[in-house]
Design an enzyme around this catalytic site. Structure first.
Site, short mmCIF file in Angstrom:
data_model
loop_
_atom_site.label_atom_id
_atom_site.label_comp_id
_atom_site.label_asym_id
_atom_site.label_seq_id
_atom_site.Cartn_x
_atom_site.Cartn_y
_atom_site.Cartn_z
N LYS A 1 20.59 -13.75 -4.47
CA LYS A 1 19.14 -13.85 -4.35
C LYS A 1 18.51 -12.47 -4.24
O LYS A 1 18.73 -11.76 -3.26
CB LYS A 1 18.73 -14.65 -3.10
N THR B 1 15.62 -10.35 10.22
CA THR B 1 16.16 -11.33 9.27
C THR B 1 17.67 -11.50 9.50
O THR B 1 18.19 -12.61 9.44
CB THR B 1 15.91 -10.89 7.81
N GLY C 1 19.11 -6.15 4.60
CA GLY C 1 17.68 -6.32 4.86
C GLY C 1 17.37 -5.93 6.28
O GLY C 1 18.13 -5.19 6.92
N CYS D 1 17.10 2.64 4.18
CA CYS D 1 17.60 2.19 5.48
C CYS D 1 18.16 3.35 6.30
O CYS D 1 18.04 3.41 7.51
CB CYS D 1 18.65 1.12 5.30
N GLU E 1 11.69 0.97 13.18
CA GLU E 1 11.81 1.36 11.78
C GLU E 1 10.47 1.16 11.09
O GLU E 1 9.94 0.06 11.05
CB GLU E 1 12.88 0.49 11.10
P1 NAD Z 1 13.88 -8.47 4.68
O1 NAD Z 1 14.86 -8.68 5.77
O2 NAD Z 1 12.48 -8.90 4.88
O3 NAD Z 1 14.37 -9.21 3.35
C1 NAD Z 1 15.62 -8.97 2.77
C2 NAD Z 1 16.03 -10.19 1.98
O4 NAD Z 1 16.23 -11.28 2.86
C3 NAD Z 1 15.01 -10.66 0.96
O5 NAD Z 1 15.67 -11.11 -0.20
C4 NAD Z 1 14.34 -11.82 1.68
O6 NAD Z 1 13.79 -12.78 0.80
C5 NAD Z 1 15.50 -12.41 2.45
N1 NAD Z 1 15.12 -13.17 3.65
C6 NAD Z 1 14.01 -13.04 4.42
N2 NAD Z 1 14.04 -13.92 5.44
C7 NAD Z 1 15.19 -14.63 5.31
C8 NAD Z 1 15.79 -15.67 6.07
N3 NAD Z 1 15.22 -16.17 7.17
N4 NAD Z 1 16.98 -16.16 5.66
C9 NAD Z 1 17.60 -15.64 4.58
N5 NAD Z 1 17.07 -14.66 3.82
C10 NAD Z 1 15.88 -14.15 4.19
O7 NAD Z 1 13.96 -6.93 4.31
P2 NAD Z 1 13.09 -6.13 3.24
O8 NAD Z 1 11.72 -5.93 3.81
O9 NAD Z 1 13.23 -6.74 1.90
O10 NAD Z 1 13.89 -4.75 3.21
C11 NAD Z 1 13.72 -3.76 4.14
C12 NAD Z 1 14.82 -3.77 5.19
O11 NAD Z 1 16.10 -3.70 4.57
C13 NAD Z 1 14.76 -2.57 6.11
O12 NAD Z 1 14.90 -2.99 7.43
C14 NAD Z 1 15.94 -1.72 5.68
O13 NAD Z 1 16.43 -0.88 6.68
C15 NAD Z 1 16.91 -2.76 5.27
N6 NAD Z 1 17.94 -2.19 4.40
C16 NAD Z 1 19.19 -1.97 4.92
C17 NAD Z 1 20.18 -1.37 4.13
C18 NAD Z 1 21.55 -1.09 4.67
O14 NAD Z 1 22.43 -0.83 3.88
N7 NAD Z 1 21.77 -1.13 5.97
C19 NAD Z 1 19.88 -1.03 2.80
C20 NAD Z 1 18.61 -1.29 2.31
C21 NAD Z 1 17.64 -1.87 3.12
#
Ligand code: NAD
Length: 490
Positions: A174, A231, A227, A283, A384
């Site tokens: 997804k 989440t 993410g 991230c 963050e």
């Molecule tokens: P997010 O958590 O809002 O969303 C990430 C993904 O999860 C999306 O596809 C979203 O649709 C899905 N999602 C949202 N709620 C969900 C739920 N309840 N159940 C299952 N899936 C769900 O994050 P974002 O705003 O898209 O991305 C930013 C975040 O990602 C930042 O916190 C960043 O630090 C993190 N990130 C971490 C890394 C890493 O390697 N540690 C890399 C890139 C980004």
């Protein structure tokens, strides 16, 4: 206008509900694509296809070299289409072309890395007390749900898809609902490369519907998520129903520590790169700059001078060094944090505003922003922001640097700049973080494990560690003396 369909059981399909979502170019607010908006039912169908494909052995039981050949073909096709994919990624995410070009190259290299791994030795053998040959083999986990964010849409997808497929799993992927465009292209390539139907599925849609179904479904054996930390927590709970394997790559608030004895211009250069690359939507961004007291003022002065010269503009323009933030909602969130920083008493020395001049008024551009005079308990220091906002902290000595560096709930990454090698290693070893750098910031390698301590996650992507996560470990004990054991006399 691009029309994006989902890829389920080897078919390109619309959402069962017929719903679509508008995908916006963050550089000008224009709609560039209509994406099928999947729902729980669409996710279930994809999970069922992945389950059937896994049980059939059509992927897990073919010769490893055949799986590798498919992955090599995907890498080749990514490269053949590199220019188009980079352009689509920039249109969708906003980041400058030089960054999306690098992302496509990294994605191809990641497929090659894991294609190569499939045919290399693995497992272990043991010498045990009995006349037995004991050995351990790795097997695929089964059906893997893969969920990624919007900041590196293609690359985050590939960090999961490549090792998951290499290990013989079937997948339901997804993308972020904000940036699904290059996922469409990637799955076209996966199809062309000959991955059998049902093995790799892609469902678009919201986190609370499609994402949550992947995390909850008892037909899914593993969830690999990248993410936000909030989440991640919800996914962990949803995954508890069938005790599925979980791998979580979450947020960060990473420290970049500069000692007075560091090479000054190098440290300034990397401090800018650490926070402003990809508009700060990284991230592992060096979003907290820790400066030794004696160089603080001079360093900040030079940093502000250089940050002010960063060329902000549409990512498609070759001269652009920093693009727009990914969406209007995200820009609003970042601007709210900037207001919060001012209210908390941090001193703004650079940027701080949305950019609306020079034809950028319809896009989501924010100035490179720097706060000084911060205190550790401020929310802008602890939380963050995920945008081009740097907070500067001051330290007196090595012990204070380490204490401040570790003083957040996160533990993803961290960097140290100093010309004292022993001090560099001492400090790095005390950092509670999974990804660290000495006299550099940000380089990432397919060979090395990526992931965090504390609330930055569980498990690792990339490298052999990332591959192992997509496997189960089985011990096999082979009796070399086949005769009755005689435990019971009768
Ligand atoms: P997010 O958590 O809002 O969303 C990430 C993904 O999860 C999306 O596809 C979203 O649709 C899905 N999602 C949202 N709620 C969900 C739920 N309840 N159940 C299952 N899936 C769900 O994050 P974002 O705003 O898209 O991305 C930013 C975040 O990602 C930042 O916190 C960043 O630090 C993190 N990130 C971490 C890394 C890493 O390697 N540690 C890399 C890139 C980004």
């Amino acid at each position: 206008m691009i029309k994006l369909q989902m890829y389920v059981n080897g078919q390109w399909v619309d959402a069962k509900s017929g719903k679509t979502r508008e995908i916006v170019n963050p550089a000008n607010g224009e709609v560039i694509a209509l994406a099928a908006e999947g729902d729980v039912e669409d996710a279930r169908e994809a999970i069922s296809a992945a389950r059937d494909a896994f049980e059939s052995g059509v992927w897990s039981e073919i010769p490893a070299a055949q799986r590798a050949a498919c992955l090599f073909a995907i890498a080749d096709k990514l490269e053949q289409n590199a220019e188009e994919i980079a352009r689509l990624e920039t249109l969708d995410n906003g980041k400058p072309l030089r960054e999306t070009a690098a992302d496509v190259a990294d994605a191809a290299a990641c497929f090659r890395y894991y294609a190569g791994m499939v045919t290399k030795p693995d497992g272990q053998t043991y010498h045990v007390a009995d006349p037995m040959q004991a050995l351990v083999v790795r097997e695929p986990v089964g059906v893997c749900g893969l969920i990624v964010p919007w900041n590196y849409p293609l690359l985050m997808a590939v960090w999961k898809i490549a090792p998951a497929l290499a290990a013989g799993n079937t997948i339901v992927f997804k993308p972020s609902e904000v940036t699904p465009v290059t996922a469409g292209k990637l799955f076209e390539i996966i199809e062309e490369a000959g991955v059998p139907k049902g093995v790799a599925n892609m469902v678009m849609g919201a986190g609370l519907t499609v994402g949550n179904e992947l995390a909850e479904s008892h037909e899914v054996d593993m969830i690999s998520f990248t993410g936000g930390t909030v989440t991640g927590r919800s996914i962990m709970k949803a995954a508890a129903g069938n005790i599925k394997k979980i791998s979580l790559e979450l947020g960060g608030k990473s420290p970049n520590i500069v000692f007075a004895d560091a090479d000054f211009e190098t440290a300034v250069d990397y401090a800018l790169f650490a926070i402003f690359a990809n508009q700060g939507q990284v991230c592992s961004a060096g979003s907290r700059l820790l400066l030794e007291e004696s160089i603080h003022d001079r360093f900040v002065e030079r940093l502000v001078e250089r940050a002010g010269k960063i060329r902000v503009g549409p990512g498609l323009e070759p001269s652009t060094e920093m693009g727009p933030l990914v969406s209007e909602a995200h820009m609003e969130k970042v601007l709210r944090y900037i207001e919060l920083g001012k209210q908390e008493g941090a001193r703004l020395v650079c940027g701080g505003r949305r950019i609306t001049a020079n034809g950028l008024e319809k896009g989501y551009f924010v100035e490179p922003t720097i706060f000084v005079d911060t205190t550790p308990e401020m929310r802008v220091v602890q939380e963050e922001i995920f945008g081009p906002v740097l907070v500067v902290q001051k330290f007196k000595d090595e012990a204070e640097a380490v204490r401040l560096a570790n003083d957040t709930a996160y533990g993803l990454a961290g960097g140290v700049f100093t010309n004292d090698g022993a001090k560099a290693l001492r400090v790095i070893k005390k950092l509670r973080a999974g990804i660290t750098w000495i006299n550099t910031y940000h380089p990432t390698y397919n060979e090395a494990p990526w992931g965090g301590y504390k609330q930055s996650g569980i498990g690792r992507n990339l490298g052999t560690f990332g591959f192992d996560e997509f496997t189960e470990v089985k011990q096999i004990n082979i009796n070399l003396q086949v005769e009755p054991i005689g435990w019971f006399e009768g």
